[in-house]
Write an enzyme that holds these catalytic residues in place. Structure first.
Site, short mmCIF file in Angstrom:
data_model
loop_
_atom_site.label_atom_id
_atom_site.label_comp_id
_atom_site.label_asym_id
_atom_site.label_seq_id
_atom_site.Cartn_x
_atom_site.Cartn_y
_atom_site.Cartn_z
N HIS A 22 7.02 7.22 20.59
CA HIS A 22 7.61 8.00 20.01
C HIS A 22 7.73 8.31 18.69
O HIS A 22 8.63 8.80 18.09
CB HIS A 22 9.16 7.56 20.59
CG HIS A 22 9.59 7.45 21.82
ND1 HIS A 22 9.97 8.32 22.79
CD2 HIS A 22 9.16 6.27 22.92
CE1 HIS A 22 9.85 8.02 24.09
NE2 HIS A 22 9.68 6.69 24.11
N LYS A 74 -6.52 -7.43 -9.07
CA LYS A 74 -5.83 -8.82 -9.59
C LYS A 74 -6.12 -8.97 -11.12
O LYS A 74 -5.11 -9.41 -11.82
CB LYS A 74 -6.48 -10.19 -8.93
CG LYS A 74 -6.01 -10.44 -7.58
CD LYS A 74 -6.61 -11.36 -7.15
CE LYS A 74 -6.98 -11.62 -5.64
NZ LYS A 74 -7.56 -12.84 -5.23
N ARG A 102 -9.29 -14.97 6.09
CA ARG A 102 -8.84 -14.26 7.39
C ARG A 102 -9.34 -14.76 8.39
O ARG A 102 -9.08 -14.49 9.49
CB ARG A 102 -9.20 -12.85 7.33
CG ARG A 102 -10.68 -12.67 6.90
CD ARG A 102 -10.86 -11.26 6.31
NE ARG A 102 -12.27 -11.27 5.62
CZ ARG A 102 -12.94 -11.34 4.55
NH1 ARG A 102 -11.93 -11.88 3.55
NH2 ARG A 102 -13.97 -11.38 4.12
N LYS A 145 -5.75 -21.27 0.23
CA LYS A 145 -7.09 -21.87 0.10
C LYS A 145 -7.56 -22.23 -1.29
O LYS A 145 -7.87 -23.39 -1.65
CB LYS A 145 -8.05 -20.84 0.59
CG LYS A 145 -9.56 -21.33 0.58
CD LYS A 145 -10.50 -20.27 1.26
CE LYS A 145 -11.94 -20.74 1.17
NZ LYS A 145 -13.02 -19.72 1.71
O1 F6P Z 1 -6.55 -10.97 -0.90
C1 F6P Z 1 -7.64 -11.69 -1.14
C2 F6P Z 1 -7.53 -13.11 -0.62
O2 F6P Z 1 -8.34 -13.82 -1.15
C3 F6P Z 1 -7.67 -13.18 0.80
O3 F6P Z 1 -8.91 -13.06 1.18
C4 F6P Z 1 -6.99 -14.53 1.27
O4 F6P Z 1 -6.60 -14.56 2.52
C5 F6P Z 1 -5.73 -14.30 0.41
O5 F6P Z 1 -6.23 -13.65 -0.95
C6 F6P Z 1 -4.83 -15.50 -0.15
O6 F6P Z 1 -5.85 -16.59 -0.70
P1 F6P Z 1 -5.46 -18.00 -1.05
O7 F6P Z 1 -5.30 -18.61 0.37
O8 F6P Z 1 -6.46 -18.58 -1.63
O9 F6P Z 1 -4.21 -18.07 -1.54
#
Ligand code: F6P
Length: 528
Positions: A383, A493, A267, A206
């Site tokens: 199991h 991060k 998500r 994203k």
């Molecule tokens: O782990 C945090 C996060 O921002 C998630 O919400 C998201 O899905 C993932 O990192 C990946 O983000 P991007 O699609 O911007 O690489």
């Protein structure tokens, strides 16, 4: 501005806490022959049986009153209308627009977002058809046969889960691998045995700033350049992102980028362009069926009265389990090998959405929020950890998921599988008394919901995912939190970005003695 809700201060919350706990499930069933019929809700192709939850009519009524006090219906309507309900990021939350039919426009801030969605879907469809038909070839003229999706979190878990779930619908000449972890072992395994000339990389992010994805994509790019030369990159890489600038900076022509929008949370993005790898595998028509499945549940959630609304009921039962009965975790147990990644997918959906401690206005919550979600496909779990589910001191509410008809031809396997699903839910609920041999006693009264459908089709998968998305939404409304941000991932991060150069260079910064000790150890042992 969405008003913050302090639900635990309402009379309805107090009434919920005062509602008598129902007796043992054995008594509930014995006293009410109609229970199994009344505590079932059907949505689309899903039959959702919550009769084995520890609720009775008084509890359901009290929970519905809490939903009312929390303004669940108003907040739901605000989401569907494109209001900026993700308040900490100042964004609308419109994943429901991703699966809206083209003839149902939705105008937000003067833009028809549904028209934009379908423009991208059309581009994805054209591209997918070309690759699937062998009309779009690699740089050397070979057919593209291998897709490598590079992404992490929502840019990996959704397509990876769905690709596995819908294996029966894959194009016979295409396969896919999913790389997420920055661990070099992951990209090494993904590239192993592949012919670069036949491989298409879908770099999904994203933000297009995620270090894991950029690192893996950089390694993949170097691998392609090494095998086929710099000019081949354009034929072997496409990007899925909201960030054209970063895509271009990485070296992928934005003509080869499929976009989406900041109002799609990571998500919640499986049904956006993030689903491109999936569409390549199953084709645009099946992808459209997946979207239609999502939409069926969206419409149900939007219009059904709260007392007959599946996501509302399941969300509220989750509140009862977490906040009143005090159950900290929730198991998701799909009796379908194809749903092996579904628990992992739900972990992000639920825990990244509702793992929060402050409300919309920043005030601290005064009750527990999202549960710890975990699970494994049945019967493997039986199991391994089911011992604790049946006889442990902790009670774990479970969701069982199963299908009447498999995609394979081994009916006898499937009958056994489903017998196990049904038996486990029965054993958990009703147990068995053996006063003479206490170790053979099963206390029962362990709650579960069972979700079944005819077959795991693209539409049914869409319905299942939408169901859980809205369950998470309902719970977030009740807790008064922002289910659509994820600030909790930031600190780790930041620190990793700080520590990386300190591990590999000379300058070490200020750290506590344990952290400094680990860094010293690593620097001393690091070879190469
Ligand atoms: O782990 C945090 C996060 O921002 C998630 O919400 C998201 O899905 C993932 O990192 C990946 O983000 P991007 O699609 O911007 O690489």
């Amino acid at each position: 501005m969405i008003d913050p809700i302090y639900v635990t201060e309402t009379a309805q919350w107090g009434a919920l806490l005062d509602t008598p706990r129902p007796p043992h499930l054995r008594q509930l069933f014995a006293a009410d022959p109609g229970r199994a019929d009344r505590y079932v809700v059907e949505v689309g192709d899903l039959r959702i049986d919550y009769a084995k939850q520890r609720v009775d009519d008084a509890v359901v009524e009290a929970l519905l009153a809490v939903a009312d006090a929390a303004g669940v219906a108003t907040r739901r309507d605000a989401m569907f209308a494109g209001e900026p309900i993700n308040v900490t990021e100042g964004r609308a939350v419109l994943h429901v627009a991703l699966r809206r039919p083209a003839d149902q426009p939705l105008t937000v801030d003067g833009t028809d977002v549904v028209a934009e969605v379908h423009e991208v879907l059309d581009r994805m469809s054209r591209f997918s058809e070309q690759v699937r038909a062998g009309d779009r070839l690699g740089a050397t003229g070979k057919r593209l046969r291998h897709i490598v999706n590079i992404g992490i979190g929502g840019s990996d878990l959704g397509p990876a889960m769905a690709a596995r779930a819908l294996q029966a619908y894959h194009h016979a000449e295409l396969d896919a691998r999913f790389v997420s972890n920055v661990d070099g072992a992951a990209i090494t395994a993904a590239l192993d045995g592949l012919d670069a000339a036949e491989t298409l990389f879908v770099v999904s992010s994203k933000t297009f700033t995620t270090i894991e994805t950029l690192t893996n994509a950089g390694t993949a790019r170097a691998w392609v350049v090494d095998a086929l030369g710099e000019d081949a990159v354009g034929r072997h890489f496409v990007a899925v992102s909201t960030n054209a600038q970063e895509v271009a900076a990485f070296g992928i022509d934005i003509a080869h980028m499929f976009g989406f929008w900041d109002w799609v949370g990571g998500r919640y993005s499986l049904d956006s362009a993030i689903g491109l790898s999936l569409m390549l595998l199953i084709g645009p028509d099946r992808f459209a069926e997946l979207l239609a499945g999502f939409h069926v549940v969206d419409e149900h959630f939007r219009t059904a009265p709260l007392g007959a609304n599946a996501p509302v009921l399941l969300g509220l039962i989750g509140i009862w389990n977490a906040n009143v009965l005090g159950f900290d975790t929730k198991a998701v147990l799909p009796y379908a090998e194809e749903l092996s990644r579904f628990p992992a997918y739900l972990q992000q959906l639920d825990m990244e959405s509702n793992g929060k401690s402050v409300r919309l206005d920043g005030s601290a919550v005064t009750t527990d929020t999202g549960p710890i979600v975990w699970g494994e496909p049945g019967t493997n779990g039986q199991h391994a950890f089911y011992q604790l589910l049946h006889q442990g001191t902790r009670i774990v509410p479970a969701d069982f998921i199963g299908f009447a008809n498999p995609h394979h031809g081994h009916r006898e396997h499937h009958d056994l599988l489903m017998a196990n699903l049904i038996a486990q839910a029965e054993a958990l609920a009703f147990g068995r008394d053996r006063p003479d041999e206490p170790w053979r006693s099963f206390p029962g009264d362990r709650p579960s919901t069972t979700i079944v459908a005819d077959q795991l089709t693209p539409s049914v998968l869409g319905q299942l995912v939408a169901l859980y998305e809205h369950v998470v939404f309902v719970q977030g409304c009740v807790w008064g939190i922002d289910s659509f941000d994820q600030w909790g991932v930031e600190l780790g991060k930041e620190l990793a970005n700080r520590i990386t150069p300190e591990l590999t260079g000379d300058a070490a910064g200020e750290h506590d003695s344990s952290t400094a000790g680990l860094m010293t150890w690593y620097r001393a042992h690091r070879r190469g």
